[in-house]
Scaffold this active site. Structure first.
Site, mmCIF file in Angstrom:
data_model
loop_
_atom_site.group_PDB
_atom_site.id
_atom_site.type_symbol
_atom_site.label_atom_id
_atom_site.label_comp_id
_atom_site.label_asym_id
_atom_site.label_seq_id
_atom_site.Cartn_x
_atom_site.Cartn_y
_atom_site.Cartn_z
ATOM 1 N N ASP A 21 1.286 -1.225 -0.027
ATOM 2 C CA ASP A 21 -0.304 0.361 0.314
ATOM 3 C C ASP A 21 0.336 1.310 -0.195
ATOM 4 O O ASP A 21 1.962 1.217 0.985
ATOM 5 C CB ASP A 21 -0.900 0.045 1.028
ATOM 6 C CG ASP A 21 -2.398 0.787 1.327
ATOM 7 O OD1 ASP A 21 -1.944 1.297 0.011
ATOM 8 O OD2 ASP A 21 -2.538 1.240 2.043
ATOM 9 N N GLY A 22 0.356 2.382 -1.231
ATOM 10 C CA GLY A 22 0.746 4.029 -0.317
ATOM 11 C C GLY A 22 1.727 3.976 -1.731
ATOM 12 O O GLY A 22 2.232 5.086 -1.737
ATOM 13 N N HIS A 38 2.985 3.078 -9.185
ATOM 14 C CA HIS A 38 2.605 1.514 -9.120
ATOM 15 C C HIS A 38 3.862 0.782 -9.672
ATOM 16 O O HIS A 38 4.474 -0.421 -10.099
ATOM 17 C CB HIS A 38 0.953 1.160 -10.293
ATOM 18 C CG HIS A 38 0.086 1.803 -9.402
ATOM 19 N ND1 HIS A 38 -0.011 1.583 -8.064
ATOM 20 C CD2 HIS A 38 -0.986 2.335 -9.909
ATOM 21 C CE1 HIS A 38 -0.967 1.773 -7.449
ATOM 22 N NE2 HIS A 38 -1.592 2.432 -8.750
ATOM 23 N N SER A 66 -7.733 -6.064 -5.976
ATOM 24 C CA SER A 66 -7.910 -6.521 -5.596
ATOM 25 C C SER A 66 -9.271 -6.605 -6.022
ATOM 26 O O SER A 66 -9.418 -6.449 -7.097
ATOM 27 C CB SER A 66 -8.548 -5.846 -4.064
ATOM 28 O OG SER A 66 -8.975 -5.181 -4.127
ATOM 29 N N THR A 67 -10.865 -7.558 -5.953
ATOM 30 C CA THR A 67 -12.132 -7.124 -6.679
ATOM 31 C C THR A 67 -11.983 -6.425 -6.300
ATOM 32 O O THR A 67 -13.196 -5.900 -7.269
ATOM 33 C CB THR A 67 -12.956 -8.387 -5.911
ATOM 34 O OG1 THR A 67 -12.760 -8.369 -3.933
ATOM 35 C CG2 THR A 67 -12.333 -10.112 -5.761
ATOM 36 N N GLU A 68 -11.891 -5.245 -5.254
ATOM 37 C CA GLU A 68 -12.309 -4.385 -5.314
ATOM 38 C C GLU A 68 -11.667 -3.179 -6.095
ATOM 39 O O GLU A 68 -12.642 -1.785 -6.414
ATOM 40 C CB GLU A 68 -12.795 -3.588 -3.976
ATOM 41 C CG GLU A 68 -13.438 -4.258 -3.178
ATOM 42 C CD GLU A 68 -13.954 -5.689 -2.912
ATOM 43 O OE1 GLU A 68 -12.076 -5.752 -2.440
ATOM 44 O OE2 GLU A 68 -14.090 -6.428 -2.483
ATOM 45 N N ARG A 72 -11.502 1.685 -9.074
ATOM 46 C CA ARG A 72 -10.420 2.599 -9.768
ATOM 47 C C ARG A 72 -10.642 3.227 -10.954
ATOM 48 O O ARG A 72 -11.001 2.844 -12.259
ATOM 49 C CB ARG A 72 -9.244 2.020 -9.356
ATOM 50 C CG ARG A 72 -9.122 1.815 -8.096
ATOM 51 C CD ARG A 72 -7.338 1.684 -7.884
ATOM 52 N NE ARG A 72 -7.165 1.179 -6.350
ATOM 53 C CZ ARG A 72 -6.278 2.002 -5.531
ATOM 54 N NH1 ARG A 72 -4.941 2.007 -5.817
ATOM 55 N NH2 ARG A 72 -6.427 1.567 -3.955
ATOM 56 N N LEU A 132 11.426 -19.933 -3.595
ATOM 57 C CA LEU A 132 10.768 -19.211 -3.393
ATOM 58 C C LEU A 132 9.484 -18.987 -4.033
ATOM 59 O O LEU A 132 9.162 -19.409 -5.367
ATOM 60 C CB LEU A 132 10.675 -17.945 -3.005
ATOM 61 C CG LEU A 132 10.199 -17.245 -2.206
ATOM 62 C CD1 LEU A 132 10.911 -16.057 -0.863
ATOM 63 C CD2 LEU A 132 9.089 -16.218 -3.500
ATOM 64 N N ARG A 189 1.895 -4.627 6.248
ATOM 65 C CA ARG A 189 1.285 -3.748 5.517
ATOM 66 C C ARG A 189 2.111 -2.175 5.417
ATOM 67 O O ARG A 189 1.703 -2.016 6.561
ATOM 68 C CB ARG A 189 0.070 -3.502 6.702
ATOM 69 C CG ARG A 189 -1.452 -2.533 5.408
ATOM 70 C CD ARG A 189 -2.319 -2.384 5.619
ATOM 71 N NE ARG A 189 -3.135 -1.057 4.516
ATOM 72 C CZ ARG A 189 -5.007 -1.607 3.522
ATOM 73 N NH1 ARG A 189 -5.690 -2.186 4.554
ATOM 74 N NH2 ARG A 189 -5.092 -0.829 2.513
ATOM 75 N N ARG A 195 -5.807 -1.235 8.514
ATOM 76 C CA ARG A 195 -6.400 -1.986 8.104
ATOM 77 C C ARG A 195 -6.261 -3.226 7.374
ATOM 78 O O ARG A 195 -5.143 -4.048 6.866
ATOM 79 C CB ARG A 195 -7.941 -1.572 7.096
ATOM 80 C CG ARG A 195 -8.695 -1.027 7.364
ATOM 81 C CD ARG A 195 -9.579 -0.037 6.085
ATOM 82 N NE ARG A 195 -8.203 0.612 5.701
ATOM 83 C CZ ARG A 195 -8.042 1.467 5.214
ATOM 84 N NH1 ARG A 195 -8.196 1.995 5.895
ATOM 85 N NH2 ARG A 195 -7.136 1.821 3.972
ATOM 86 N N GLU A 208 0.760 -13.568 12.388
ATOM 87 C CA GLU A 208 1.794 -12.148 13.523
ATOM 88 C C GLU A 208 1.348 -10.963 12.792
ATOM 89 O O GLU A 208 1.180 -10.907 10.775
ATOM 90 C CB GLU A 208 2.863 -12.454 13.669
ATOM 91 C CG GLU A 208 3.667 -12.993 14.784
ATOM 92 C CD GLU A 208 2.728 -12.999 16.123
ATOM 93 O OE1 GLU A 208 2.151 -11.721 16.543
ATOM 94 O OE2 GLU A 208 2.005 -13.886 16.690
HETATM 95 C C1 FPP Z 1 -2.083 0.170 -3.134
HETATM 96 O O1 FPP Z 1 -1.427 1.504 -3.613
HETATM 97 C C2 FPP Z 1 -1.335 -0.529 -4.781
HETATM 98 C C3 FPP Z 1 -2.040 -1.398 -5.911
HETATM 99 C C4 FPP Z 1 -3.551 -1.550 -5.467
HETATM 100 C C5 FPP Z 1 -1.066 -2.024 -6.433
HETATM 101 C C6 FPP Z 1 -0.145 -3.303 -5.988
HETATM 102 C C7 FPP Z 1 0.830 -3.244 -7.230
HETATM 103 C C8 FPP Z 1 2.143 -3.034 -7.220
HETATM 104 C C9 FPP Z 1 2.610 -2.811 -6.376
HETATM 105 C C10 FPP Z 1 2.798 -3.926 -8.298
HETATM 106 C C11 FPP Z 1 1.884 -6.049 -8.954
HETATM 107 C C12 FPP Z 1 3.171 -6.447 -9.441
HETATM 108 C C13 FPP Z 1 1.905 -7.166 -10.012
HETATM 109 C C14 FPP Z 1 3.210 -7.711 -10.732
HETATM 110 C C15 FPP Z 1 0.927 -7.300 -10.720
HETATM 111 P P1 FPP Z 1 -1.925 2.852 -3.574
HETATM 112 O O2 FPP Z 1 -2.605 2.893 -5.647
HETATM 113 O O3 FPP Z 1 -3.827 2.636 -3.087
HETATM 114 O O4 FPP Z 1 -1.574 3.647 -2.871
HETATM 115 P P2 FPP Z 1 -2.288 5.202 -2.151
HETATM 116 O O5 FPP Z 1 -3.119 3.996 -0.847
HETATM 117 O O6 FPP Z 1 -1.241 5.609 -1.677
HETATM 118 O O7 FPP Z 1 -2.906 5.735 -2.590
#
Ligand code: FPP
Length: 245
Positions: A21-22, A38, A66-68, A72, A132, A189, A195, A208
């Protein structure tokens, strides 16, 4: 003893999950488009995968879409949908070198035909690897996962393939995307949100939890070591009194 040595000399979690997140906030702070956040987030996922592999972690599950997240803006969704291809192109050599197996958890029916084929291709190509496991949760939501499992189990019962008493934790777990994975030890997280957001709700019953204010693009190897060090100091009792070994 330095942090890395200390972490390596203690019990390494087998399965870590991260809510990435972030990215958006990271980009906004720099007056850059969210999609750039991203991109940097996806690069960080690659680095973190290698770092986890080097530490001896067996499974890394990440919440990538996510499914939600379909709610966006279209431009952002379109960008996120391109990330599996970007991962495939930019990282295949490195994943091979580190013997990394990739799997995707989540719905497949809402992706483009190209993406459906690509996800299967990546899984097929890496399935024999023994390093892994990178479990990318993509169009993933726990409600959907658990409802799908429930419907499958009801179907088995309806067709006399199981009895009511056969329905237990083990059977339910065997109908989840994570059926072949070890138990989740640690959920991280980033970005300061406190959350779970419909992520691995069944699997984290006894995991944990670790929350950090660092935004996902800033979460580097040092942050990972700090999180594991913190985990190693916890007393995991699973509802009992003494730590289970
Ligand atoms: C949440 O941050 C992040 C996401 C919704 C996308 C995360 C995806 C990646 C880091 C890359 C995944 C890679 C592959 C190969 C599928 P946010 O956009 O909600 O950030 P914010 O809360 O600051 O707006």
């Amino acid at each position: 003893m330095n942090l890395e040595k200390r972490v390596l000399s203690n019990r390494i979690p087998c399965h870590i999950a991260i809510i990435l997140d972030g990215n958006g906030r990271w980009a906004k702070k720099r007056k850059l488009p969210r999609t750039f956040g991203h991109k940097v987030g996806a690069d960080n996922l690659k680095k973190t995968t290698i770092n986890c592999s080097k530490l001896g972690i067996k499974v890394l599950s990440v919440y990538a879409f996510s499914t939600e997240n379909w709610n966006r803006p279209k431009e952002e969704v379109d960008y996120l949908m391109k990330l599996p291809l970007e991962l495939e192109k930019s990282f295949k050599g490195n994943f091979k070198k580190h013997d990394i197996k990739v799997m995707f958890s989540g719905r497949r029916d809402r992706f483009s035909k190209e993406n459906i084929e690509l996800l299967s291709k990546i899984e097929e190509k890496t399935k024999e690897r023994s390093g892994l496991i990178l479990n990318i949760c993509f169009d993933y939501g726990s409600y959907t996962e658990m409802l799908t499992a429930t419907k499958e189990i009801c179907d088995l019962y309806k067709n006399d393939r199981i009895k009511l008493d056969d329905i237990n934790e083990e059977l339910f777990s065997s109908h989840l995307y994570t059926k072949d994975l070890p138990k989740l030890d640690l959920l991280i997280r980033t970005s300061g949100e406190l959350r779970i957001s419909n992520f691995l709700l069944w699997q984290l019953a006894y995991s944990e939890l670790y929350f950090t204010k660092k935004l996902w693009p800033e979460f580097n190897n040092k942050q990972l070591l700090v999180a594991i060090d913190n985990y190693q100091k916890r007393n995991r009792t699973y509802g009992g009194l003494k730590e289970k070994k």
